[in-house]
Design an enzyme around this catalytic site. Sequence first.
Site, PDB file in Angstrom:
ATOM      1  N   ARG A 126       0.859  -0.950   0.074  1.00 16.16           N
ATOM      2  CA  ARG A 126      -0.017   0.141   0.077  1.00 16.16           C
ATOM      3  C   ARG A 126       0.860   1.221  -0.034  1.00 16.16           C
ATOM      4  O   ARG A 126       0.951   1.997  -1.090  1.00 16.16           O
ATOM      5  CB  ARG A 126      -0.988   0.033   1.188  1.00 16.16           C
ATOM      6  CG  ARG A 126      -2.151   1.195   0.944  1.00 16.16           C
ATOM      7  CD  ARG A 126      -1.767   2.424   1.490  1.00 16.16           C
ATOM      8  NE  ARG A 126      -1.104   2.507   3.020  1.00 16.16           N
ATOM      9  CZ  ARG A 126      -0.474   3.691   3.508  1.00 16.16           C
ATOM     10  NH1 ARG A 126      -0.346   4.627   2.459  1.00 16.16           N
ATOM     11  NH2 ARG A 126      -0.056   3.731   4.742  1.00 16.16           N
ATOM     12  N   ASP A 127       1.346   1.637   0.905  1.00 16.28           N
ATOM     13  CA  ASP A 127       2.205   2.757   1.057  1.00 16.28           C
ATOM     14  C   ASP A 127       3.508   2.650   0.273  1.00 16.28           C
ATOM     15  O   ASP A 127       3.512   3.753  -0.623  1.00 16.28           O
ATOM     16  CB  ASP A 127       3.138   3.183   2.524  1.00 16.28           C
ATOM     17  CG  ASP A 127       3.312   4.338   2.954  1.00 16.28           C
ATOM     18  OD1 ASP A 127       3.806   5.281   2.026  1.00 16.28           O
ATOM     19  OD2 ASP A 127       3.045   4.681   3.994  1.00 16.28           O
ATOM     20  N   HIS A 133       8.832   6.972   8.121  1.00 19.35           N
ATOM     21  CA  HIS A 133       9.207   7.245   6.695  1.00 19.35           C
ATOM     22  C   HIS A 133      10.713   7.637   6.919  1.00 19.35           C
ATOM     23  O   HIS A 133      11.370   8.071   8.260  1.00 19.35           O
ATOM     24  CB  HIS A 133       8.663   8.215   6.072  1.00 19.35           C
ATOM     25  CG  HIS A 133       7.154   7.619   5.653  1.00 19.35           C
ATOM     26  ND1 HIS A 133       7.236   7.256   4.112  1.00 19.35           N
ATOM     27  CD2 HIS A 133       6.155   7.833   6.253  1.00 19.35           C
ATOM     28  CE1 HIS A 133       5.976   6.947   4.126  1.00 19.35           C
ATOM     29  NE2 HIS A 133       5.400   6.967   5.243  1.00 19.35           N
ATOM     30  N   CYS A 172       4.060   9.365   0.359  1.00 17.55           N
ATOM     31  CA  CYS A 172       2.836  10.045   0.047  1.00 17.55           C
ATOM     32  C   CYS A 172       2.693  10.833  -0.945  1.00 17.55           C
ATOM     33  O   CYS A 172       3.514  12.055  -0.873  1.00 17.55           O
ATOM     34  CB  CYS A 172       2.022  10.441   1.202  1.00 17.55           C
ATOM     35  SG  CYS A 172       0.437  11.162   1.049  1.00 17.55           S
TER      36      CYS A 172
END
Length: 302
Positions: free
Chosen positions: A13-14, A207, A239
Amino acid sequence: MKSAIRITEVGPRDGLQNEKATISLEAKVAFINALSATGVQEIEAGAFVSPKAIPQLADSEEVFSRIERKPGVIYSALVPNEKGMERAIFGRADKIAVFTAASETFNQKNINAGIKESIERFEPVIRQAKAMKMPVRGYVSAAFHCPYEGPVAPQKVLGVALELLALGADEVSLGDTIGRANPDETRRLLDLVLKEIPKKKIVLHFHDTYGMAIANALAAYQEYQMVGFDSSAGGLGGCPYAQGAAGNVATEDLLYALSSLGAKIPASIEAVAGAAGALIPFLGHALYSRAAGRAKGQTFPS
Ligand code: HMG
Ligand code: MG
């Protein structure tokens, strides 16, 4: 006794939401199936968000329908609203993750809503999840720094986290979305939130923009006995609404760091590095982790 680490693998996902190349459905499914065999307890396998916002994950229903689910592994997905919840139910996600932020501006850019409005949107979503006995995660992004507003006060993060928990979230993941936190900031946030939220309900999501993610995770583990971490195989991630952010802490690097300090890790470093390595031909770039490419055939503490 060694502390048992809990990993939510967010690479599918990320990681994949931030890739320029179009990754085929087959490659995504193969990635998740390989991750399922590594030992990680949970895999964030997709996002039921607007395909206009994140075209890379528009095929999340197909991904969920094709993966081979390993018993005991939780397959979760991001859900921003009721439409996303319908899709998550259709895809048979085991768990959902709603997401908001501790910064108004980041939240507006990311999900086109202020913090209060986003939490109102989550109310029927969480109610439905609870009725279906689906576990719920609540993300609090920009928990340290906002790409638009700068440093974020820990009190603000705590307030948003408490609201999510009050709505019924089972855990909150506190995100260093742009990878700017340092261990002192990690301590300041944990000093505050741990006064009001039990440790087992807090997950940390670092992150690695400036190479600080491992330092932050180790401060949390060694000084606060935090054991819930999000990480991404190969260090992929970021993101699109947080310019300048790099990938998540790499799962294989995090596992190495924690196990070298005596933690009991759930997954094989070599297997995680292998799962990420198989994606390289589709990504069009190298992985960001230190261990990937070096892990094969090595012996690690476990
Ligand atoms: P909006 O434009 O305000 O929504 O977007 P809307 O309700 O007005 O709908 C607009 C259009 O989107 C409509 O379609 C809807 O049907 C459709 P149209 O009529 O124009 O054809 N739509 C949807 N389609 C599919 N699934 C849905 C859905 N909802 C609406 N669920 C919205 C609001 C929240 C939907 C949008 O802004 C969005 O999807 N944002 C997601 C952004 C995102 O995924 N960002 C990355 C994940 S967050 C992150 O990475 C941080 C994290 O890792 C932690 C950290 O690092 O800190 C979690
Ligand atoms: Mg993230």
